[in-house]
Write a protein that holds these residues in place. Structure first.
Motif, PDB file in Angstrom:
ATOM      1  N   GLY A  72       0.817  -1.202   0.000  1.00  9.51           N
ATOM      2  CA  GLY A  72       0.000   0.000   0.000  1.00  9.51           C
ATOM      3  C   GLY A  72       0.850   1.251   0.000  1.00  9.51           C
ATOM      4  O   GLY A  72       1.997   1.253  -0.415  1.00  9.51           O
ATOM      5  N   ALA A  73       0.272   2.346   0.485  1.00 10.84           N
ATOM      6  CA  ALA A  73       0.945   3.642   0.505  1.00 10.84           C
ATOM      7  C   ALA A  73       1.660   3.817   1.843  1.00 10.84           C
ATOM      8  O   ALA A  73       1.116   4.375   2.781  1.00 10.84           O
ATOM      9  N   LEU A  93       6.712  -2.266  -2.970  1.00  6.82           N
ATOM     10  CA  LEU A  93       7.091  -0.860  -3.058  1.00  6.82           C
ATOM     11  C   LEU A  93       6.358  -0.136  -4.183  1.00  6.82           C
ATOM     12  O   LEU A  93       6.616   1.030  -4.440  1.00  6.82           O
ATOM     13  N   SER A  94       5.447  -0.823  -4.865  1.00  2.77           N
ATOM     14  CA  SER A  94       4.823  -0.260  -6.068  1.00  2.77           C
ATOM     15  C   SER A  94       3.971   0.976  -5.785  1.00  2.77           C
ATOM     16  O   SER A  94       3.913   1.886  -6.603  1.00  2.77           O
ATOM     17  N   ARG A 113      10.665 -17.900   1.594  1.00  2.00           N
ATOM     18  CA  ARG A 113      10.801 -17.149   0.353  1.00  2.00           C
ATOM     19  C   ARG A 113      10.608 -15.666   0.598  1.00  2.00           C
ATOM     20  O   ARG A 113       9.999 -15.251   1.587  1.00  2.00           O
ATOM     21  N   ALA A 114      11.121 -14.890  -0.334  1.00  2.00           N
ATOM     22  CA  ALA A 114      10.973 -13.437  -0.276  1.00  2.00           C
ATOM     23  C   ALA A 114      10.517 -12.948  -1.642  1.00  2.00           C
ATOM     24  O   ALA A 114      11.033 -13.375  -2.669  1.00  2.00           O
ATOM     25  N   ARG A 115       9.549 -12.056  -1.623  1.00  2.00           N
ATOM     26  CA  ARG A 115       9.047 -11.461  -2.861  1.00  2.00           C
ATOM     27  C   ARG A 115       9.066  -9.949  -2.685  1.00  2.00           C
ATOM     28  O   ARG A 115       8.506  -9.429  -1.716  1.00  2.00           O
ATOM     29  N   ILE A 116       9.715  -9.270  -3.638  1.00  2.00           N
ATOM     30  CA  ILE A 116       9.793  -7.817  -3.606  1.00  2.00           C
ATOM     31  C   ILE A 116       9.222  -7.291  -4.915  1.00  2.00           C
ATOM     32  O   ILE A 116       9.678  -7.666  -5.993  1.00  2.00           O
ATOM     33  N   ILE A 151      16.723   0.801  -6.410  1.00  2.00           N
ATOM     34  CA  ILE A 151      16.520  -0.073  -5.256  1.00  2.00           C
ATOM     35  C   ILE A 151      17.722  -1.004  -5.199  1.00  2.00           C
ATOM     36  O   ILE A 151      17.907  -1.847  -6.068  1.00  2.00           O
ATOM     37  N   ARG A 152      18.574  -0.835  -4.168  1.00  2.00           N
ATOM     38  CA  ARG A 152      19.752  -1.685  -4.007  1.00  2.00           C
ATOM     39  C   ARG A 152      19.451  -2.726  -2.941  1.00  2.00           C
ATOM     40  O   ARG A 152      19.194  -2.378  -1.791  1.00  2.00           O
TER      41      ARG A 152
END
Length: 169
Positions: A72-73, A93-94, A113-116, A151-152
């Motif tokens: 979200g925001a 982060l969208s 797991r990780a989802r970005i 995004i690093r």
């Protein structure tokens, strides 16, 4: 002097203009000086009269187990540290509010797991991320509009897969 230094100087000038600290002609002149600067001392000249840069912000999200989810925001800090021994990460982060040109995400994940999800126009760097068992799933996207934030992603993951994707909108 690196391109990152030049980008940071340009961002500071733009922020000072947006906040009303400098006029439009001063912004134009400062951007010209930044773009033509050859040394760090030349780069410092247009920044000398600006207010001090805001201190970088750091936040840590930690969980021993379970799910870590941000979507979200929400306000993204300059440095985001995420730590979890067991569990899943879903970092979106969208639609987040990203005020910095570079956001460092440091992962310290054991298993799971990780989802970005990053903004559509973001640039993603994963060079300093160490994975233990599975590879990273990421297909870089060609920016279709002006380049967004960088995004690093750094840190270490044990037994799990990191999936990075760009948002559709």
């Amino acid at each position: 002097m690196s391109e990152g230094d030049r980008d940071t100087a340009m961002r500071r000038l733009q922020e000072a203009y947006a906040e009303g600290h400098i006029s439009h002609p001063t912004l134009d002149e400062g951007l010209h000086q930044v773009l033509t600067a050859r040394t760090s001392s030349e780069l410092a000249v247009p920044l000398a009269s600006l207010p001090e840069a805001k201190a970088p912000t750091t936040s840590t999200i930690a969980a021993a187990s379970g799910r870590i989810r941000r979507r979200g925001a929400w306000q993204v800090p300059r440095v985001l540290k995420i730590e979890s021994a067991f569990g899943k990460l879903n970092l979106d982060l969208s639609r987040a509010v990203i005020e910095h040109s570079v956001v460092d995400v440091e992962l310290r994940l054991g298993t799971g797991r990780a989802r970005i999800t990053v903004p559509r126009d973001a640039i993603v760097e994963v060079g300093d991320l160490h994975t233990g068992w599975k590879d990273i799933r990421y297909r870089p996207r060609r920016p279709s509009r002006p380049v967004g934030p960088t995004i690093r992603i750094t840190g270490a993951m044990g037994f799990g897969r990191l999936t990075i994707r760009h948002a559709w909108r």
